[in-house]
Design a protein around this motif. Sequence first.
Motif, PDB file in Angstrom:
ATOM      1  N   THR A  37      37.896  47.433  37.515  1.00 33.39           N
ATOM      2  CA  THR A  37      37.934  46.446  38.596  1.00 33.39           C
ATOM      3  C   THR A  37      38.230  45.055  38.055  1.00 33.39           C
ATOM      4  O   THR A  37      39.042  44.305  38.623  1.00 33.39           O
ATOM      5  CB  THR A  37      36.598  46.426  39.358  1.00 33.39           C
ATOM      6  OG1 THR A  37      36.277  47.742  39.799  1.00 33.39           O
ATOM      7  CG2 THR A  37      36.670  45.494  40.560  1.00 33.39           C
ATOM      8  N   ARG A  41      41.434  42.862  39.192  1.00 29.98           N
ATOM      9  CA  ARG A  41      41.241  41.575  39.854  1.00 29.98           C
ATOM     10  C   ARG A  41      41.691  40.420  38.968  1.00 29.98           C
ATOM     11  O   ARG A  41      42.139  39.389  39.471  1.00 29.98           O
ATOM     12  CB  ARG A  41      39.778  41.411  40.246  1.00 29.98           C
ATOM     13  CG  ARG A  41      39.357  42.335  41.393  1.00 29.98           C
ATOM     14  CD  ARG A  41      40.254  42.145  42.588  1.00 29.98           C
ATOM     15  NE  ARG A  41      39.939  43.039  43.675  1.00 29.98           N
ATOM     16  CZ  ARG A  41      39.201  42.706  44.733  1.00 29.98           C
ATOM     17  NH1 ARG A  41      38.704  41.490  44.836  1.00 29.98           N
ATOM     18  NH2 ARG A  41      38.974  43.586  45.680  1.00 29.98           N
ATOM     19  N   GLN A 104      46.159  44.245  47.706  1.00 25.09           N
ATOM     20  CA  GLN A 104      44.918  44.958  47.422  1.00 25.09           C
ATOM     21  C   GLN A 104      44.810  46.267  48.191  1.00 25.09           C
ATOM     22  O   GLN A 104      44.256  47.242  47.669  1.00 25.09           O
ATOM     23  CB  GLN A 104      43.711  44.082  47.773  1.00 25.09           C
ATOM     24  CG  GLN A 104      43.425  42.980  46.771  1.00 25.09           C
ATOM     25  CD  GLN A 104      42.187  42.195  47.145  1.00 25.09           C
ATOM     26  OE1 GLN A 104      41.128  42.756  47.378  1.00 25.09           O
ATOM     27  NE2 GLN A 104      42.319  40.891  47.213  1.00 25.09           N
ATOM     28  N   TYR A 212      33.906  50.033  43.262  1.00 25.34           N
ATOM     29  CA  TYR A 212      35.100  49.240  42.947  1.00 25.34           C
ATOM     30  C   TYR A 212      35.243  48.071  43.919  1.00 25.34           C
ATOM     31  O   TYR A 212      35.462  46.931  43.506  1.00 25.34           O
ATOM     32  CB  TYR A 212      36.342  50.132  43.002  1.00 25.34           C
ATOM     33  CG  TYR A 212      37.651  49.374  43.079  1.00 25.34           C
ATOM     34  CD1 TYR A 212      38.220  48.823  41.947  1.00 25.34           C
ATOM     35  CD2 TYR A 212      38.305  49.193  44.312  1.00 25.34           C
ATOM     36  CE1 TYR A 212      39.414  48.117  42.021  1.00 25.34           C
ATOM     37  CE2 TYR A 212      39.494  48.490  44.387  1.00 25.34           C
ATOM     38  CZ  TYR A 212      40.040  47.952  43.249  1.00 25.34           C
ATOM     39  OH  TYR A 212      41.215  47.240  43.330  1.00 25.34           O
ATOM     40  N   TRP A 213      35.114  48.324  45.222  1.00 23.35           N
ATOM     41  CA  TRP A 213      35.284  47.277  46.229  1.00 23.35           C
ATOM     42  C   TRP A 213      34.181  46.232  46.114  1.00 23.35           C
ATOM     43  O   TRP A 213      34.438  45.030  46.228  1.00 23.35           O
ATOM     44  CB  TRP A 213      35.287  47.901  47.622  1.00 23.35           C
ATOM     45  CG  TRP A 213      35.682  46.939  48.701  1.00 23.35           C
ATOM     46  CD1 TRP A 213      34.855  46.277  49.551  1.00 23.35           C
ATOM     47  CD2 TRP A 213      37.002  46.507  49.020  1.00 23.35           C
ATOM     48  NE1 TRP A 213      35.580  45.469  50.396  1.00 23.35           N
ATOM     49  CE2 TRP A 213      36.900  45.586  50.090  1.00 23.35           C
ATOM     50  CE3 TRP A 213      38.271  46.814  48.518  1.00 23.35           C
ATOM     51  CZ2 TRP A 213      38.008  44.967  50.655  1.00 23.35           C
ATOM     52  CZ3 TRP A 213      39.370  46.195  49.083  1.00 23.35           C
ATOM     53  CH2 TRP A 213      39.234  45.292  50.135  1.00 23.35           C
ATOM     54  N   GLY A 216      34.781  44.112  43.130  1.00 21.54           N
ATOM     55  CA  GLY A 216      35.899  43.230  43.436  1.00 21.54           C
ATOM     56  C   GLY A 216      35.463  42.038  44.275  1.00 21.54           C
ATOM     57  O   GLY A 216      35.909  40.907  44.054  1.00 21.54           O
TER      58      GLY A 216
END
Length: 243
Positions: A37, A41, A104, A212-213, A216
């Motif tokens: 991640t 990012r 994204q 992951y989200w 992020g």
Amino acid sequence: MQAFYGLFSFIATPMGYLLDFIYGFVGNYGISIIVFTLIVRGCLFPLYASQIKGQLKMAEMQPKMQAIQKKYAGNREEQGRAMQKLYKDEGYNPLMGCLPLLIQMPILMGFFYLLRNPGMFVPGDAIIMASHESFLWLPDLSQPDMWLLPAITGVTTFLSMSMTGMMGGGAAAAGTSDMSAQMAPMMKMMRIFMPIFIFVFGRQMPSGLALYWCMGNLFTIWQTWLLKRMRKRAEAAKKAAEE
């Protein structure tokens, strides 16, 4: 539908190799997702910085925009041409604000396909076995977490969207153009709707994807804080130079 699947599969394959490479060094699937991640990012940081700069640019342009609106109050066509000329002269692109999100989403869907069936995108059994590892309170990162992680992901989504909107502060608050008037309620609804959507979606997706989200979002919050700090320093230096 087949075209979308092909696109997401095309994205998932290099992501799978990267995740497998990271796992080979780290040896922990949850931490590998976090490192993955940060890499993704970090690569998107220039786009995010451009988005923030665009919001600040919009705030700076408000007096000129208001002057155009006043000058061409009875002529929408001339007003539109004058606005486009202003955007060109100032080097402002309204679409830049949407670009990070547009990029994204394919990455998110590609990662979804990868975590749902890693064996399709990465040769060998190591990453398949790793996807079932536990991490913190999560017993299996290939399975959904029904409450805690989706709730954290929803909250961090709200915070990241709110902080990003606040960076443009003056643009949203002071804007009186038709575009600002139309976009402001839409953005407000998005800040409410998107976290709820992510919470509901998070209860159905592999917990590795929710992780992951969430990470992020935390990275975006840190980016926003950093850019806000840099903005304050630049404003302070400009003020000191003027004095």
